[in-house]
Scaffold this motif. Sequence first.
Motif, PDB file in Angstrom:
ATOM      1  N   ASP A 133     -28.834  56.725  30.873  1.00 24.45           N
ATOM      2  CA  ASP A 133     -29.753  57.580  29.870  1.00 24.45           C
ATOM      3  C   ASP A 133     -31.031  57.150  30.521  1.00 24.45           C
ATOM      4  OD1 ASP A 133     -30.412  54.580  29.254  1.00 24.45           O
ATOM      5  OD2 ASP A 133     -29.308  54.466  27.206  1.00 24.45           O
ATOM      6  N   ALA A 135     -33.509  55.010  29.746  1.00 26.58           N
ATOM      7  CA  ALA A 135     -33.635  53.724  29.752  1.00 26.58           C
ATOM      8  C   ALA A 135     -33.022  52.940  30.967  1.00 26.58           C
ATOM      9  CB  ALA A 135     -33.663  52.871  28.446  1.00 26.58           C
ATOM     10  N   ARG A 137     -29.705  52.377  30.875  1.00 27.71           N
ATOM     11  CA  ARG A 137     -28.537  52.181  30.587  1.00 27.71           C
ATOM     12  C   ARG A 137     -27.275  52.930  30.899  1.00 27.71           C
ATOM     13  NH1 ARG A 137     -30.609  51.108  24.339  1.00 27.71           N
ATOM     14  NH2 ARG A 137     -30.866  53.436  24.915  1.00 27.71           N
ATOM     15  N   ASP A 158     -26.540  47.367  29.675  1.00 22.41           N
ATOM     16  CA  ASP A 158     -28.054  47.437  29.676  1.00 22.41           C
ATOM     17  C   ASP A 158     -28.195  46.761  31.108  1.00 22.41           C
ATOM     18  OD1 ASP A 158     -27.343  44.803  29.034  1.00 22.41           O
ATOM     19  OD2 ASP A 158     -28.628  44.904  27.335  1.00 22.41           O
ATOM     20  N   GLY A 185     -34.374  62.187  25.504  1.00 23.08           N
ATOM     21  CA  GLY A 185     -34.002  60.676  25.611  1.00 23.08           C
ATOM     22  C   GLY A 185     -32.668  60.469  24.787  1.00 23.08           C
ATOM     23  N   GLU A 210     -33.433  57.230  19.422  1.00 25.01           N
ATOM     24  CA  GLU A 210     -34.450  56.520  18.844  1.00 25.01           C
ATOM     25  C   GLU A 210     -33.585  55.198  17.863  1.00 25.01           C
ATOM     26  OE1 GLU A 210     -37.564  58.374  17.333  1.00 25.01           O
ATOM     27  OE2 GLU A 210     -38.671  58.630  19.257  1.00 25.01           O
TER      28      GLU A 210
END
Length: 349
Positions: A133, A135, A137, A158, A185, A210
Amino acid sequence: MKARPLWLVFAIACLLALAAGPATAFDAWTRFDSGDGLPEDDIQALTMGPNDQMWAGTLASGAGVYGGGNWSVVDAGQGGLADNTITALGGAGSAMWFGHFASGASRLDGGIWTHFTEADGLHDNWVSAIARDGAGRVWLGHRPFGTLGQGGGYSVYDGDRWFGSHRLADLEANAVRDIAVGGDGAVWLAVGNVATSHGLRRGGLARFYEGVWSSYTVSSGLVSSDVRAVAAGPDGVIWIGTSAGISRLADGVWQHFDVADGLIGNDVLAVAVTPVGDVWVGTSTGASYLHAGEWDIFTVADGLSGIQVRDIVVAANGAVWFATEAGVSRLVTTAPTLEQAFFLPLLSR
């Protein structure tokens, strides 16, 4: 009226030809099989890894990696992979991830191999999908094994620890077949139906955005609950492959495509979107390509290695790669020359 210069007439004619669309691009197909260095012909998954190397996964013979014009084999016998059953592949930054049927996941990063299983925090040892993703991860999708429907769900890494669940929003089933990450995202999970001793558990589409899960089913607008593939386009459109054709979700509006619309088959196995929004669809009977509202179809006669198109990757250089039961195919579309783009359309009028 004053006559227009010849060069101006020519320029206008070229612009008219361009507006009408370029001539059909000249496509070059290449087929690869075990004779070309693949571990075997029966290919389950494809992905573009670090250094723009193409990886192909097999269900019994490990993986193949293509670079410098040649295929090389990576298998468990070399001391890297947990085992040779590759059910999913994913590139994540400098690392390559390999999903196994019953041995969790293997990661290759900087020449160092690491293995992850349920003992390390995975929610299931059958890894059926891999994605990264926004971020950074790494998401792994799982599928339940056996008629009891145990296992399945997803795991997320993560960089330090694993977390996840056997549940996917409020969907009945938890067999994750594919994962896509949108430009906003959002993480989209394709969830297929699961036949259990207690009856059919229906899948659908799960979305994580989110920190909130939501789901889409037939009642929401999907053409089928048996979702096999998902892809996010550059325009935010989500394309969903099912056992009954393709669903398109754009700004809350659904649209569906099947054989009646030009799709080569309704049994969809893979979906990929190009940087300009064109769509490739892999089915159990060949491949389809959507461009400018029109579908084209491709079979073995056109250049595919086999008819079961299980995975599709659009490379950064525009080449399209197909995983089939009979090897890997690559389609390179060359840009049309001035003659092909302008003169041929004029001469054909």
